[in-house]
Design a protein around this motif. Structure first.
Motif, PDB file in Angstrom:
ATOM      1  N   GLU A 202      18.872   4.508  15.045  1.00 27.45           N
ATOM      2  CA  GLU A 202      20.222   4.158  15.242  1.00 27.45           C
ATOM      3  C   GLU A 202      21.038   4.412  14.260  1.00 27.45           C
ATOM      4  O   GLU A 202      22.463   4.594  14.243  1.00 27.45           O
ATOM      5  N   THR A 203      20.542   4.333  13.122  1.00 30.68           N
ATOM      6  CA  THR A 203      21.630   4.576  11.901  1.00 30.68           C
ATOM      7  C   THR A 203      21.743   5.886  10.942  1.00 30.68           C
ATOM      8  O   THR A 203      21.994   6.019   9.950  1.00 30.68           O
ATOM      9  N   ASN A 207      20.591   6.497   6.312  1.00 33.16           N
ATOM     10  CA  ASN A 207      19.924   5.197   5.982  1.00 33.16           C
ATOM     11  C   ASN A 207      18.772   5.085   5.022  1.00 33.16           C
ATOM     12  O   ASN A 207      17.935   4.449   5.014  1.00 33.16           O
ATOM     13  N   PHE A 223      20.449  -3.691   6.118  1.00 31.60           N
ATOM     14  CA  PHE A 223      21.829  -3.022   6.273  1.00 31.60           C
ATOM     15  C   PHE A 223      21.440  -1.539   5.953  1.00 31.60           C
ATOM     16  O   PHE A 223      20.650  -0.986   4.952  1.00 31.60           O
ATOM     17  N   ASN A 225      23.670   2.446   6.868  1.00 29.88           N
ATOM     18  CA  ASN A 225      24.763   3.272   7.384  1.00 29.88           C
ATOM     19  C   ASN A 225      26.175   2.233   7.381  1.00 29.88           C
ATOM     20  O   ASN A 225      26.538   2.006   6.336  1.00 29.88           O
ATOM     21  N   THR A 226      26.361   1.634   8.305  1.00 25.77           N
ATOM     22  CA  THR A 226      27.507   0.412   8.456  1.00 25.77           C
ATOM     23  C   THR A 226      26.854  -0.710   9.225  1.00 25.77           C
ATOM     24  O   THR A 226      27.865  -1.704   9.251  1.00 25.77           O
ATOM     25  N   LYS A 227      25.684  -0.707   9.681  1.00 29.23           N
ATOM     26  CA  LYS A 227      25.202  -1.742  10.421  1.00 29.23           C
ATOM     27  C   LYS A 227      24.242  -2.768   9.806  1.00 29.23           C
ATOM     28  O   LYS A 227      23.382  -2.242   8.939  1.00 29.23           O
ATOM     29  N   ASN A 241      22.267  -9.244  15.420  1.00 23.90           N
ATOM     30  CA  ASN A 241      23.098  -8.199  15.109  1.00 23.90           C
ATOM     31  C   ASN A 241      24.506  -8.439  14.610  1.00 23.90           C
ATOM     32  O   ASN A 241      25.100  -9.516  15.112  1.00 23.90           O
ATOM     33  N   PRO A 243      28.124  -8.055  12.565  1.00 24.67           N
ATOM     34  CA  PRO A 243      29.488  -7.141  12.560  1.00 24.67           C
ATOM     35  C   PRO A 243      29.003  -5.889  11.590  1.00 24.67           C
ATOM     36  O   PRO A 243      28.406  -6.017  10.543  1.00 24.67           O
ATOM     37  N   ASP A 244      29.563  -4.769  12.152  1.00 23.45           N
ATOM     38  CA  ASP A 244      29.561  -3.648  11.231  1.00 23.45           C
ATOM     39  C   ASP A 244      30.247  -3.754  10.041  1.00 23.45           C
ATOM     40  O   ASP A 244      31.543  -4.321  10.167  1.00 23.45           O
ATOM     41  N   PRO A 249      29.871   4.805   5.828  1.00 21.17           N
ATOM     42  CA  PRO A 249      28.487   4.364   5.551  1.00 21.17           C
ATOM     43  C   PRO A 249      28.432   4.195   3.985  1.00 21.17           C
ATOM     44  O   PRO A 249      29.113   4.819   3.226  1.00 21.17           O
ATOM     45  N   TRP A 304      32.662  -9.978   7.910  1.00 18.14           N
ATOM     46  CA  TRP A 304      32.778  -9.519   6.498  1.00 18.14           C
ATOM     47  C   TRP A 304      34.138  -9.976   6.007  1.00 18.14           C
ATOM     48  O   TRP A 304      35.145  -9.684   6.435  1.00 18.14           O
TER      49      TRP A 304
END
Length: 539
Positions: A202-203, A207, A223, A225-227, A241, A243-244, A249, A304
């Motif tokens: 997914e990333t 990654n 962590f 990418n941004t996830k 999960n 927050p992004d 990225p 964040w």
């Protein structure tokens, strides 16, 4: 554990740095190999450097002076190096420690010359001692990873096992479905072997070298990418999960950096993760991000908190230093990670102060620009906190397979950066661990100190701290297993004409401080002692 403190005022010679308060740089030696990877050798004052197999080593094997070495043991005391033997290519690998202090290097790349491929290789290095100076890398064909990995990440778990995640099956600028290795595994391995991990699908494509930190509840912050997620080390599943992170990225080749901020007993060891910098895009004309994001992953509603560095930086090295602050070294302000892809080196480190103070409130910033080096440290650079409170800075190998001089040649010079706390008017405390205790730490339920009158002393000065520091395994702006843990002081005694005596409580469990070797320091008024190695025993 009982420790004692006194004061030492040995001077430090100034080499370059306009104001000592903003740090001092010392050029101390040559690394032999370009320091693409680096980690301290526990219970010594040495560091091991590791390099890929290519035409830019400056070290030769002692038993074959016509053959290059790709790894060296560098002595911090006398600035000399000893060549080591490597059987498999460790280009863009990862690493960690076993609880006994054995260094583990794992993963790597294709075969080169007479060096075998290292994709699924495991390499072990035990610390040398006074009677054994011939220690070397041990690579065994029967001990391998379950799958080949290039650009993986390793993190120590609470029980001392190594969590190994991600990477790709061959070299590439970015990851993809065709070459990605979306799985995790452990060492020592589970019977089931590598386990599929859809988060790494997914990333994509950013990654490689996932950012991973062990949290004090025993689970992992991951962590890519941004996830960001929290991953259970009991059920080995995603349990939250997060927050992004705003902005582009942050993983390779855009290459920001992350750190688990020091864990303190005053706030019950609530964890916070800081991620800073990176490139704005995968383009040669991309610029470095100024943004940092800070999050409390175990809070009820984590968010964040965004802060800006004084200037942009990609390929940063975020290093926890002895006073508990974070200093950000190395990197560039234009381009991305990768060979011949970056320019405009960022020469000035920046200090980040995690705790609130009158200074941070007055300036409305936690960042302070420190004295610059004159040596560019671009792709394949490292920074590592060492026992005496300084930071060793080495590496920079932004050119593929060549020793030719260019704008940014392969760098063998080793520097030491002395933070401003080494020039404080407050004398440095001198740490001595009581001989009757030895240098091992167990996990006691409670400790106290008794006065001669039989009373328990609970009056601990608020400006005294005792910390444990693991410098981690450093490569590609990723500092694996890097952490600082403050110990709870449960007794303090000051007797005129004698050493101050502290009694501290060992870490409550392996989730707070995994078993292994740590640098212990005592701080008085934010001025640290030199460190001493102590070992936390397995549970």
């Amino acid at each position: 554990m009982v420790i004692a403190a006194q004061y030492d005022q040995n001077p430090i010679i100034n080499h370059y740095g306009a104001s000592k308060e903003m740090g001092q740089w010392d050029l101390v030696g040559l690394s032999g190999v370009s320091a693409m990877h680096g980690t301290l050798i526990p219970n010594t004052n040495k560091i091991v450097f590791l390099e890929k197999v290519e035409k830019n080593s400056n070290a030769y094997l002692p038993d074959d002076p016509t053959s290059y070495s790709w790894s060296v043991e560098y002595d911090i005391d006398d600035s000399t190096f000893r060549s080591l033997h490597i059987k498999t290519n460790l280009f863009c690998s990862a690493g960690g420690y076993r609880p006994d202090g054995t260094i583990v290097s794992l993963g790597g790349a294709e075969a080169q010359a007479n060096i075998a491929e290292g994709w699924n290789s495991l390499r072990f290095l035990s610390a040398c001692n006074a009677t054994s100076s011939a220690c070397d890398w041990d690579t065994r064909d029967e001990i391998t990873l379950g799958v080949g990995r290039w650009y993986p990440t390793v993190e120590s778990l609470a029980d001392g096992r190594l969590f190994i995640i991600g990477g790709s099956s061959r070299g590439a600028s970015t990851n993809s479905e065709e070459i990605g290795v979306p799985s995790w595994e452990l060492y020592p391995p589970l019977p089931s072997g590598p386990t599929h991990f859809s988060f790494l699908e997914e990333t994509l494509p950013y990654n490689l070298y996932p950012m991973v930190h062990l949290l004090p509840d025993g689970n992992l912050f991951i962590f890519a990418n941004t996830k960001a997620i929290i991953f259970s080390t009991k059920t080995f599943s995603i349990i939250k999960n997060l927050p992004d992170l705003p902005g582009p990225p942050r993983n390779y080749p855009l290459s920001g950096g992350s750190v688990l901020l020091p864990l303190r007993p005053e706030n019950n060891y609530e964890p916070e993760v800081l991620i800073c910098g990176g490139a704005t895009d995968f383009k040669s004309r991309a610029v470095g991000q100024e943004q940092c994001g800070r999050i409390k992953p175990l809070s009820t509603s984590p968010q964040w908190i965004m802060e800006n560095m004084p200037f942009g930086r990609m390929m940063p090295d975020l290093v926890i230093v002895a006073d508990g602050s974070v200093i950000i070294f190395n990197g560039a302000n234009k381009g991305t990670a990768g060979y011949s892809r970056a320019s405009e080196p960022v020469l000035s480190p920046v200090r980040y102060q995690p705790w609130d103070s009158l200074e941070t409130k007055r300036s409305d910033s936690r960042f302070t620009v420190l004295n610059p080096s004159y040596i560019p440290r671009l792709y394949h650079s490292i920074a590592m906190p060492v026992l005496d409170g300084r930071v060793l800075v080495a590496g920079s190998n932004p050119n593929a397979n060549t020793l030719e001089l260019g704008e940014f040649p392969v760098e063998f010079r080793v520097e030491m950066f002395s933070p401003g706390y080494l020039f404080s008017d407050v004398p440095r405390p001198l740490l001595r661990v009581e001989a009757t205790i030895g240098r091992t730490i167990t996990r006691p339920i409670a400790l106290s100190i008794i006065t001669q009158k039989g009373g328990v002393i609970n009056d601990v000065p608020p400006k005294v701290q005792v910390n444990l520091l693991n410098g981690g395994f450093s490569t590609h702006s990723t500092h694996m297993s890097h952490r600082m843990v403050g110990l709870e002081i449960v007794g303090y005694k000051r007797t005129p004409g004698q050493l101050d005596r502290l009694r501290v409580k060992g870490p409550r469990d392996g989730a707070l401080a995994p078993p292994g070797w740590y640098q212990m320091t005592v701080l008085v008024d934010r001025v640290p002692s030199e460190g001493t190695w102590v070992r936390i025993l397995p549970p």
